[in-house]
Design a protein around this motif. Structure first.
Motif, PDB file in Angstrom:
ATOM      1  N   VAL A 109      54.756  56.338   0.953  1.00  0.00           N
ATOM      2  CA  VAL A 109      54.508  56.584   2.368  1.00  0.00           C
ATOM      3  C   VAL A 109      53.019  56.804   2.630  1.00  0.00           C
ATOM      4  N   VAL A 110      52.556  56.356   3.792  1.00  0.00           N
ATOM      5  CA  VAL A 110      51.198  56.629   4.257  1.00  0.00           C
ATOM      6  C   VAL A 110      51.303  57.337   5.603  1.00  0.00           C
ATOM      7  N   PHE A 111      50.544  58.415   5.770  1.00  0.00           N
ATOM      8  CA  PHE A 111      50.512  59.138   7.031  1.00  0.00           C
ATOM      9  C   PHE A 111      49.266  58.722   7.810  1.00  0.00           C
ATOM     10  N   VAL A 112      49.467  58.269   9.030  1.00  0.00           N
ATOM     11  CA  VAL A 112      48.360  57.879   9.912  1.00  0.00           C
ATOM     12  C   VAL A 112      48.421  58.791  11.133  1.00  0.00           C
ATOM     13  N   THR A 113      47.344  59.522  11.379  1.00  0.00           N
ATOM     14  CA  THR A 113      47.340  60.513  12.452  1.00  0.00           C
ATOM     15  C   THR A 113      46.283  60.183  13.486  1.00  0.00           C
ATOM     16  N   THR A 114      46.708  60.147  14.755  1.00  0.00           N
ATOM     17  CA  THR A 114      45.777  59.993  15.868  1.00  0.00           C
ATOM     18  C   THR A 114      45.704  61.331  16.597  1.00  0.00           C
ATOM     19  N   GLU A 115      44.983  61.368  17.700  1.00  0.00           N
ATOM     20  CA  GLU A 115      44.840  62.626  18.440  1.00  0.00           C
ATOM     21  C   GLU A 115      46.170  63.112  18.993  1.00  0.00           C
ATOM     22  N   THR A 116      47.049  62.189  19.330  1.00  0.00           N
ATOM     23  CA  THR A 116      48.291  62.573  20.003  1.00  0.00           C
ATOM     24  C   THR A 116      49.554  62.375  19.171  1.00  0.00           C
ATOM     25  N   LYS A 117      49.478  61.583  18.090  1.00  0.00           N
ATOM     26  CA  LYS A 117      50.691  61.276  17.340  1.00  0.00           C
ATOM     27  C   LYS A 117      50.457  61.304  15.839  1.00  0.00           C
ATOM     28  N   SER A 118      51.543  61.547  15.117  1.00  0.00           N
ATOM     29  CA  SER A 118      51.530  61.482  13.660  1.00  0.00           C
ATOM     30  C   SER A 118      52.465  60.353  13.244  1.00  0.00           C
ATOM     31  N   TYR A 119      51.899  59.285  12.671  1.00  0.00           N
ATOM     32  CA  TYR A 119      52.686  58.109  12.283  1.00  0.00           C
ATOM     33  C   TYR A 119      53.073  58.196  10.817  1.00  0.00           C
ATOM     34  N   PHE A 120      54.246  57.693  10.551  1.00  0.00           N
ATOM     35  CA  PHE A 120      54.836  57.737   9.219  1.00  0.00           C
ATOM     36  C   PHE A 120      55.074  56.293   8.802  1.00  0.00           C
TER      37      PHE A 120
END
Length: 273
Positions: A52-63
Protein backbone atom coordinates in the motif's frame (compact mmCIF):
# COMPACT_ATOMS: atom_id res chain seq x y z
CA UNK A 1 18.63 10.54 6.00
CA UNK A 2 21.12 11.60 3.31
CA UNK A 3 19.68 9.02 0.93
CA UNK A 4 16.14 10.32 1.45
CA UNK A 5 17.07 13.97 0.90
CA UNK A 6 19.04 13.15 -2.24
CA UNK A 7 16.21 11.20 -3.80
CA UNK A 8 13.58 13.83 -2.99
CA UNK A 9 15.66 16.67 -4.42
CA UNK A 10 16.68 14.75 -7.50
CA UNK A 11 13.39 13.21 -8.53
CA UNK A 12 10.55 15.08 -6.93
CA UNK A 13 11.52 18.72 -6.70
CA UNK A 14 14.10 19.36 -9.40
CA UNK A 15 14.05 17.08 -12.42
CA UNK A 16 10.34 16.48 -12.95
CA UNK A 17 9.70 20.05 -14.12
CA UNK A 18 13.14 20.85 -15.54
CA UNK A 19 11.93 20.28 -19.09
CA UNK A 20 8.35 21.53 -19.16
CA UNK A 21 7.56 19.80 -22.48
CA UNK A 22 8.91 16.33 -21.69
CA UNK A 23 7.11 13.41 -20.10
CA UNK A 24 9.18 12.47 -17.05
CA UNK A 25 9.50 8.81 -16.05
CA UNK A 26 10.76 7.49 -12.72
CA UNK A 27 10.53 3.95 -11.30
CA UNK A 28 11.92 3.03 -7.91
CA UNK A 29 11.78 0.55 -5.06
CA UNK A 30 11.05 3.25 -2.51
CA UNK A 31 12.12 1.59 0.72
CA UNK A 32 10.95 3.46 3.83
CA UNK A 33 11.23 6.83 2.13
CA UNK A 34 8.68 9.50 2.96
CA UNK A 35 8.29 12.06 0.19
CA UNK A 36 7.10 15.14 2.12
CA UNK A 37 4.51 17.59 0.88
CA UNK A 38 5.40 18.93 -2.56
CA UNK A 39 3.84 19.74 -5.91
CA UNK A 40 4.92 19.87 -9.54
CA UNK A 41 3.75 21.54 -12.73
CA UNK A 42 3.12 18.19 -14.40
CA UNK A 43 0.33 15.76 -13.62
CA UNK A 44 1.45 12.49 -12.04
CA UNK A 45 0.37 8.92 -12.72
CA UNK A 46 1.61 6.76 -9.84
CA UNK A 47 1.29 2.97 -10.08
CA UNK A 48 1.98 0.85 -6.98
CA UNK A 49 3.09 -2.76 -6.79
CA UNK A 50 3.82 -4.90 -3.75
CA UNK A 51 2.03 -3.05 -0.95
CA UNK A 52 0.00 0.00 0.00
CA UNK A 53 1.02 3.62 -0.63
CA UNK A 54 -0.51 6.50 1.33
CA UNK A 55 -0.99 9.75 -0.59
CA UNK A 56 -2.11 12.72 1.50
CA UNK A 57 -3.40 16.08 0.29
CA UNK A 58 -4.60 19.01 2.38
CA UNK A 59 -8.15 17.69 2.50
CA UNK A 60 -7.95 13.93 1.91
CA UNK A 61 -5.95 10.83 2.76
CA UNK A 62 -5.73 8.43 -0.20
CA UNK A 63 -5.09 4.74 0.14
CA UNK A 64 -3.41 3.34 -2.99
CA UNK A 65 -3.39 -0.48 -2.98
CA UNK A 66 -1.13 -2.65 -5.09
CA UNK A 67 -2.09 -3.08 -8.76
CA UNK A 68 -3.85 0.30 -8.86
CA UNK A 69 -2.76 3.78 -9.85
CA UNK A 70 -3.57 7.26 -8.62
CA UNK A 71 -3.86 10.27 -10.90
CA UNK A 72 -2.57 13.46 -9.24
CA UNK A 73 -3.40 16.66 -11.15
CA UNK A 74 -0.72 19.27 -11.81
CA UNK A 75 -0.21 21.75 -8.97
CA UNK A 76 -1.84 19.62 -6.26
CA UNK A 77 0.22 19.54 -3.05
CA UNK A 78 0.66 16.00 -1.74
CA UNK A 79 2.92 13.74 0.28
CA UNK A 80 3.71 10.09 -0.48
CA UNK A 81 4.54 7.31 1.97
CA UNK A 82 4.82 3.60 1.10
CA UNK A 83 3.66 1.23 3.82
CA UNK A 84 6.72 -1.00 3.51
CA UNK A 85 10.11 -1.23 1.85
CA UNK A 86 8.66 -3.68 -0.66
CA UNK A 87 6.67 -1.09 -2.59
CA UNK A 88 7.63 -0.55 -6.22
CA UNK A 89 6.33 2.81 -7.42
CA UNK A 90 6.23 3.63 -11.11
CA UNK A 91 5.69 7.27 -12.06
CA UNK A 92 4.87 9.08 -15.27
CA UNK A 93 4.65 12.88 -15.14
CA UNK A 94 2.72 14.54 -17.95
CA UNK A 95 2.81 18.19 -19.04
CA UNK A 96 -0.58 19.91 -19.02
CA UNK A 97 -2.09 20.48 -22.46
CA UNK A 98 -4.75 22.93 -23.65
CA UNK A 99 -8.40 21.85 -23.56
CA UNK A 100 -7.69 18.59 -21.74
CA UNK A 101 -10.40 16.14 -20.80
CA UNK A 102 -11.94 16.82 -17.37
CA UNK A 103 -10.53 13.46 -16.22
CA UNK A 104 -7.05 14.98 -15.89
CA UNK A 105 -8.19 17.76 -13.54
CA UNK A 106 -9.31 15.50 -10.70
CA UNK A 107 -7.38 13.12 -8.49
CA UNK A 108 -8.60 9.55 -8.38
CA UNK A 109 -7.63 5.90 -7.85
CA UNK A 110 -8.26 3.32 -10.56
CA UNK A 111 -7.57 -0.39 -11.09
CA UNK A 112 -5.08 -1.30 -13.82
CA UNK A 113 -6.73 -3.51 -16.44
CA UNK A 114 -4.83 -5.86 -18.78
CA UNK A 115 -4.55 -3.31 -21.58
CA UNK A 116 -3.08 -0.64 -19.34
CA UNK A 117 -0.85 -3.19 -17.63
CA UNK A 118 0.69 -4.26 -20.93
CA UNK A 119 1.31 -0.63 -21.87
CA UNK A 120 2.92 0.00 -18.49
CA UNK A 121 5.30 -2.90 -19.15
CA UNK A 122 6.82 -0.83 -21.95
CA UNK A 123 7.91 1.77 -19.41
CA UNK A 124 9.85 -0.58 -17.13
CA UNK A 125 13.29 0.32 -18.42
CA UNK A 126 12.65 4.03 -18.82
CA UNK A 127 13.95 6.73 -16.51
CA UNK A 128 14.21 10.48 -16.88
CA UNK A 129 12.88 12.79 -19.59
CA UNK A 130 11.06 11.34 -22.58
CA UNK A 131 11.59 13.88 -25.33
CA UNK A 132 8.76 14.99 -27.56
CA UNK A 133 8.93 13.12 -30.87
CA UNK A 134 10.70 10.06 -29.43
CA UNK A 135 9.06 6.59 -29.61
CA UNK A 136 8.93 6.37 -25.81
CA UNK A 137 7.21 9.77 -25.59
CA UNK A 138 4.61 8.58 -28.09
CA UNK A 139 3.91 5.41 -26.09
CA UNK A 140 3.66 7.34 -22.81
CA UNK A 141 1.32 9.88 -24.39
CA UNK A 142 -0.86 7.01 -25.62
CA UNK A 143 -1.09 5.74 -22.03
CA UNK A 144 -2.36 9.14 -20.95
CA UNK A 145 -4.77 9.39 -23.88
CA UNK A 146 -6.63 6.15 -23.09
CA UNK A 147 -7.16 6.86 -19.40
CA UNK A 148 -10.47 8.78 -19.71
CA UNK A 149 -11.86 5.96 -21.85
CA UNK A 150 -10.88 2.96 -19.73
CA UNK A 151 -10.80 4.47 -16.23
CA UNK A 152 -14.49 4.98 -15.60
CA UNK A 153 -14.54 3.57 -12.07
CA UNK A 154 -12.95 6.03 -9.64
CA UNK A 155 -12.64 3.90 -6.50
CA UNK A 156 -13.67 5.47 -3.16
CA UNK A 157 -10.34 4.69 -1.53
CA UNK A 158 -9.90 8.01 0.22
CA UNK A 159 -11.06 9.42 3.51
CA UNK A 160 -11.43 13.12 4.30
CA UNK A 161 -9.22 14.73 6.89
CA UNK A 162 -11.33 15.98 9.84
CA UNK A 163 -11.16 19.67 10.66
CA UNK A 164 -13.00 19.42 13.98
CA UNK A 165 -10.77 18.15 16.81
CA UNK A 166 -13.73 16.50 18.50
CA UNK A 167 -14.34 14.43 15.38
CA UNK A 168 -10.65 13.51 15.25
CA UNK A 169 -11.00 11.78 18.62
CA UNK A 170 -13.99 9.80 17.38
CA UNK A 171 -12.18 8.69 14.24
CA UNK A 172 -9.20 7.53 16.31
CA UNK A 173 -11.65 5.49 18.39
CA UNK A 174 -12.95 3.88 15.20
CA UNK A 175 -9.39 3.22 14.04
CA UNK A 176 -8.47 1.53 17.31
CA UNK A 177 -11.54 -0.71 17.36
CA UNK A 178 -11.94 -1.93 13.78
CA UNK A 179 -12.07 -5.52 14.97
CA UNK A 180 -15.23 -4.85 16.95
CA UNK A 181 -18.75 -4.06 15.81
CA UNK A 182 -19.06 -0.30 16.34
CA UNK A 183 -22.61 1.02 16.66
CA UNK A 184 -23.31 4.65 15.86
CA UNK A 185 -25.65 5.00 18.84
CA UNK A 186 -22.93 3.75 21.22
CA UNK A 187 -20.32 6.11 19.74
CA UNK A 188 -22.68 9.07 20.12
CA UNK A 189 -23.39 8.16 23.75
CA UNK A 190 -19.71 7.53 24.61
CA UNK A 191 -18.63 10.92 23.27
CA UNK A 192 -21.58 12.88 24.69
CA UNK A 193 -23.59 13.53 21.52
CA UNK A 194 -27.14 12.90 20.51
CA UNK A 195 -27.31 10.72 17.40
CA UNK A 196 -28.79 13.62 15.47
CA UNK A 197 -26.03 16.10 16.42
CA UNK A 198 -23.24 13.59 15.68
CA UNK A 199 -24.81 12.77 12.33
CA UNK A 200 -24.79 16.48 11.48
CA UNK A 201 -21.15 16.80 12.55
CA UNK A 202 -20.09 13.98 10.23
CA UNK A 203 -22.03 15.45 7.32
CA UNK A 204 -20.78 18.99 7.88
CA UNK A 205 -17.10 18.13 8.43
CA UNK A 206 -16.54 14.97 6.36
CA UNK A 207 -19.39 15.23 3.84
CA UNK A 208 -20.30 11.61 4.57
CA UNK A 209 -22.19 9.61 7.17
CA UNK A 210 -20.66 7.61 9.99
CA UNK A 211 -21.55 4.31 8.34
CA UNK A 212 -19.93 5.41 5.05
CA UNK A 213 -16.71 6.36 6.84
CA UNK A 214 -16.73 3.23 8.98
CA UNK A 215 -17.34 0.91 6.02
CA UNK A 216 -14.55 2.40 3.89
CA UNK A 217 -12.12 2.37 6.82
CA UNK A 218 -12.80 -1.32 7.48
CA UNK A 219 -12.24 -2.24 3.84
CA UNK A 220 -9.02 -0.20 3.67
CA UNK A 221 -7.73 -2.10 6.70
CA UNK A 222 -8.80 -5.37 5.07
CA UNK A 223 -6.76 -4.53 1.96
CA UNK A 224 -3.68 -3.97 4.12
CA UNK A 225 -4.16 -7.32 5.85
CA UNK A 226 -4.72 -9.16 2.56
CA UNK A 227 -1.51 -7.71 1.15
CA UNK A 228 0.39 -8.90 4.23
CA UNK A 229 -0.59 -12.43 3.16
CA UNK A 230 -0.55 -13.72 6.74
CA UNK A 231 -4.29 -14.28 7.22
CA UNK A 232 -7.03 -16.09 5.32
CA UNK A 233 -10.00 -14.16 3.94
CA UNK A 234 -12.12 -15.39 6.85
CA UNK A 235 -9.50 -14.22 9.37
CA UNK A 236 -9.24 -10.84 7.67
CA UNK A 237 -13.03 -10.47 7.80
CA UNK A 238 -12.96 -11.10 11.56
CA UNK A 239 -10.07 -8.66 12.05
CA UNK A 240 -12.15 -5.83 10.59
CA UNK A 241 -15.33 -6.69 12.45
CA UNK A 242 -17.27 -8.87 9.99
CA UNK A 243 -18.63 -12.10 11.45
CA UNK A 244 -20.09 -13.06 8.05
CA UNK A 245 -17.60 -13.76 5.26
CA UNK A 246 -20.26 -13.35 2.50
CA UNK A 247 -21.20 -9.91 3.88
CA UNK A 248 -17.52 -8.93 4.01
CA UNK A 249 -16.96 -10.25 0.49
CA UNK A 250 -19.97 -8.39 -0.90
CA UNK A 251 -18.92 -5.12 0.74
CA UNK A 252 -15.34 -5.54 -0.50
CA UNK A 253 -16.62 -6.18 -4.03
CA UNK A 254 -18.90 -3.14 -3.93
CA UNK A 255 -15.95 -0.87 -3.11
CA UNK A 256 -13.03 -2.48 -4.96
CA UNK A 257 -14.77 -4.28 -7.82
CA UNK A 258 -13.34 -7.70 -7.00
CA UNK A 259 -13.69 -10.37 -4.32
CA UNK A 260 -11.20 -10.56 -1.43
CA UNK A 261 -10.06 -14.00 -2.59
CA UNK A 262 -9.33 -12.67 -6.10
CA UNK A 263 -7.42 -9.73 -4.68
CA UNK A 264 -5.47 -12.00 -2.32
CA UNK A 265 -4.46 -14.26 -5.20
CA UNK A 266 -3.52 -11.44 -7.57
CA UNK A 267 -0.04 -11.55 -9.04
CA UNK A 268 2.50 -8.76 -8.65
CA UNK A 269 3.07 -8.63 -12.39
CA UNK A 270 5.34 -5.61 -12.69
CA UNK A 271 7.33 -6.20 -9.54
CA UNK A 272 9.27 -9.11 -11.03
CA UNK A 273 10.01 -7.55 -14.43
Amino acid sequence: MERSTFKIDKYYLTKVDADRKSIYCHHDLMGELLVPTHKHNKAQMLYAEGDVVFVTTETKSYFLPARHFIWIPAGLEHSIQPKSENVMMRNLYFPVEKDEDAFYKNEGIYPVNNLLLQMMLFTNQWNGDLKKGSPNFTIAKAIKAILPQICTNNLPLELPQPKDKRLGKILRHVENNLGETILFSEVAHEFGYSERSLYRLFQKDLKMSFIQYYTIRRILKAIELLLDRKLSVKEVALEVGYSSVPTFSNTFFKILGQRPSDYLNGEDVLKSR
